[in-house]
Design a protein around this motif. Sequence first.
Motif, PDB file in Angstrom:
ATOM      1  N   LYS A 204     -19.100 -76.192  -4.640  1.00 49.66           N
ATOM      2  CA  LYS A 204     -19.247 -76.830  -3.329  1.00 49.66           C
ATOM      3  C   LYS A 204     -17.836 -77.026  -2.804  1.00 49.66           C
ATOM      4  O   LYS A 204     -17.045 -77.759  -3.388  1.00 49.66           O
ATOM      5  CB  LYS A 204     -19.979 -78.162  -3.465  1.00 49.66           C
ATOM      6  CG  LYS A 204     -20.282 -78.805  -2.151  1.00 49.66           C
ATOM      7  CD  LYS A 204     -21.217 -79.971  -2.290  1.00 49.66           C
ATOM      8  CE  LYS A 204     -21.510 -80.492  -0.888  1.00 49.66           C
ATOM      9  NZ  LYS A 204     -22.629 -81.383  -0.878  1.00 49.66           N
ATOM     10  N   THR A 205     -17.516 -76.372  -1.692  1.00 53.77           N
ATOM     11  CA  THR A 205     -16.161 -76.397  -1.169  1.00 53.77           C
ATOM     12  C   THR A 205     -15.989 -77.375  -0.012  1.00 53.77           C
ATOM     13  O   THR A 205     -14.865 -77.582   0.436  1.00 53.77           O
ATOM     14  CB  THR A 205     -15.733 -74.987  -0.711  1.00 53.77           C
ATOM     15  OG1 THR A 205     -16.664 -74.521   0.262  1.00 53.77           O
ATOM     16  CG2 THR A 205     -15.704 -74.021  -1.879  1.00 53.77           C
ATOM     17  N   GLY A 206     -17.057 -77.953   0.465  1.00 49.59           N
ATOM     18  CA  GLY A 206     -16.997 -78.915   1.561  1.00 49.59           C
ATOM     19  C   GLY A 206     -18.332 -79.599   1.720  1.00 49.59           C
ATOM     20  O   GLY A 206     -19.244 -79.416   0.907  1.00 49.59           O
ATOM     21  N   GLU A 207     -18.461 -80.377   2.784  1.00 46.03           N
ATOM     22  CA  GLU A 207     -19.710 -81.102   3.041  1.00 46.03           C
ATOM     23  C   GLU A 207     -20.911 -80.160   3.127  1.00 46.03           C
ATOM     24  O   GLU A 207     -21.945 -80.407   2.532  1.00 46.03           O
ATOM     25  CB  GLU A 207     -19.565 -81.893   4.345  1.00 46.03           C
ATOM     26  CG  GLU A 207     -20.798 -82.651   4.766  1.00 46.03           C
ATOM     27  CD  GLU A 207     -20.914 -84.006   4.103  1.00 46.03           C
ATOM     28  OE1 GLU A 207     -22.033 -84.542   4.077  1.00 46.03           O
ATOM     29  OE2 GLU A 207     -19.892 -84.514   3.630  1.00 46.03           O
ATOM     30  N   ASP A 208     -20.762 -79.052   3.865  1.00 43.38           N
ATOM     31  CA  ASP A 208     -21.849 -78.102   4.055  1.00 43.38           C
ATOM     32  C   ASP A 208     -21.433 -76.679   3.726  1.00 43.38           C
ATOM     33  O   ASP A 208     -21.999 -75.724   4.262  1.00 43.38           O
ATOM     34  CB  ASP A 208     -22.357 -78.157   5.504  1.00 43.38           C
ATOM     35  CG  ASP A 208     -23.097 -79.446   5.800  1.00 43.38           C
ATOM     36  OD1 ASP A 208     -23.839 -79.910   4.918  1.00 43.38           O
ATOM     37  OD2 ASP A 208     -22.921 -79.998   6.904  1.00 43.38           O
ATOM     38  N   THR A 209     -20.426 -76.503   2.878  1.00 38.06           N
ATOM     39  CA  THR A 209     -19.962 -75.163   2.531  1.00 38.06           C
ATOM     40  C   THR A 209     -19.973 -74.968   1.025  1.00 38.06           C
ATOM     41  O   THR A 209     -19.712 -75.914   0.264  1.00 38.06           O
ATOM     42  CB  THR A 209     -18.536 -74.899   3.073  1.00 38.06           C
ATOM     43  OG1 THR A 209     -17.655 -75.899   2.564  1.00 38.06           O
ATOM     44  CG2 THR A 209     -18.513 -74.898   4.585  1.00 38.06           C
TER      45      THR A 209
ATOM     46  N   VAL B 247     -24.926 -66.771   4.916  1.00 44.76           N
ATOM     47  CA  VAL B 247     -23.744 -66.151   4.333  1.00 44.76           C
ATOM     48  C   VAL B 247     -22.702 -66.007   5.435  1.00 44.76           C
ATOM     49  O   VAL B 247     -22.965 -65.417   6.485  1.00 44.76           O
ATOM     50  CB  VAL B 247     -24.085 -64.776   3.718  1.00 44.76           C
ATOM     51  CG1 VAL B 247     -22.834 -64.106   3.187  1.00 44.76           C
ATOM     52  CG2 VAL B 247     -25.120 -64.923   2.618  1.00 44.76           C
ATOM     53  N   GLU B 248     -21.521 -66.548   5.206  1.00 44.61           N
ATOM     54  CA  GLU B 248     -20.435 -66.488   6.184  1.00 44.61           C
ATOM     55  C   GLU B 248     -19.575 -65.247   5.988  1.00 44.61           C
ATOM     56  O   GLU B 248     -19.032 -64.714   6.936  1.00 44.61           O
ATOM     57  CB  GLU B 248     -19.560 -67.739   6.076  1.00 44.61           C
ATOM     58  CG  GLU B 248     -20.229 -68.988   6.584  1.00 44.61           C
ATOM     59  CD  GLU B 248     -20.441 -68.955   8.083  1.00 44.61           C
ATOM     60  OE1 GLU B 248     -19.466 -68.776   8.821  1.00 44.61           O
ATOM     61  OE2 GLU B 248     -21.598 -69.108   8.506  1.00 44.61           O
TER      62      GLU B 248
ATOM     63  N   LEU C 281     -20.714 -69.454   1.779  1.00 42.55           N
ATOM     64  CA  LEU C 281     -21.990 -69.860   2.371  1.00 42.55           C
ATOM     65  C   LEU C 281     -21.788 -71.110   3.220  1.00 42.55           C
ATOM     66  O   LEU C 281     -20.940 -71.947   2.904  1.00 42.55           O
ATOM     67  CB  LEU C 281     -23.016 -70.140   1.271  1.00 42.55           C
ATOM     68  CG  LEU C 281     -23.227 -69.041   0.246  1.00 42.55           C
ATOM     69  CD1 LEU C 281     -24.017 -69.547  -0.934  1.00 42.55           C
ATOM     70  CD2 LEU C 281     -23.927 -67.869   0.883  1.00 42.55           C
ATOM     71  N   GLN C 282     -22.592 -71.236   4.255  1.00 43.57           N
ATOM     72  CA  GLN C 282     -22.526 -72.381   5.163  1.00 43.57           C
ATOM     73  C   GLN C 282     -23.934 -72.883   5.432  1.00 43.57           C
ATOM     74  O   GLN C 282     -24.821 -72.095   5.742  1.00 43.57           O
ATOM     75  CB  GLN C 282     -21.871 -71.951   6.483  1.00 43.57           C
ATOM     76  CG  GLN C 282     -21.902 -72.973   7.587  1.00 43.57           C
ATOM     77  CD  GLN C 282     -20.807 -74.007   7.455  1.00 43.57           C
ATOM     78  OE1 GLN C 282     -19.722 -73.692   7.034  1.00 43.57           O
ATOM     79  NE2 GLN C 282     -21.121 -75.241   7.794  1.00 43.57           N
TER      80      GLN C 282
END
Length: 152
Positions: free
Chosen positions: A42-47, A110-111, A124-125
């Motif tokens: 998990k790289t961020g709140e929603d990423t 998928v970003e 991913l987002q």
Amino acid sequence: MRTHDLSPLYRSTVGFDRLFNLLDPALANDRGDGYPPYNIEKTGEDTYRITLAVAGFTRDELAIEAKDTTLTVTGQKAETQSEEAPSYLYRGIAARGFQRRFALADHVKVEGATLENGLLHIDLQREVPEQLKPRRIEIATPGTAKAIGQAA
């Protein structure tokens, strides 16, 4: 090997088909194949980021497909038709094809993907639609009630 029978739950629940469709493949995965190894972070709140170790595969030998709520990563080595094929004394680097599937939650897109130093990174987002986000409802006093969604 552990096996779980979910059939009693099917008889006593209604409307949980999607949940069982996600659980069945996870519980029935008897392959136990850990190839290729991967991380999910998990790289961020929603990423999020999925990283697969795909040493020896080129960009052309890898395919990523997102369909509905399933992300599929496939690797297939190109056939070499070389007369001077190497003669290995020991071959510890796997060169076999693979297919790895990931179940994505609703609204996860998928970003993009990058391949560097033998690692395939898939970003991913999570994009929750506005109508599904929580919203604050003001409490009006009697006589000043407004309809929900009415402009101030």
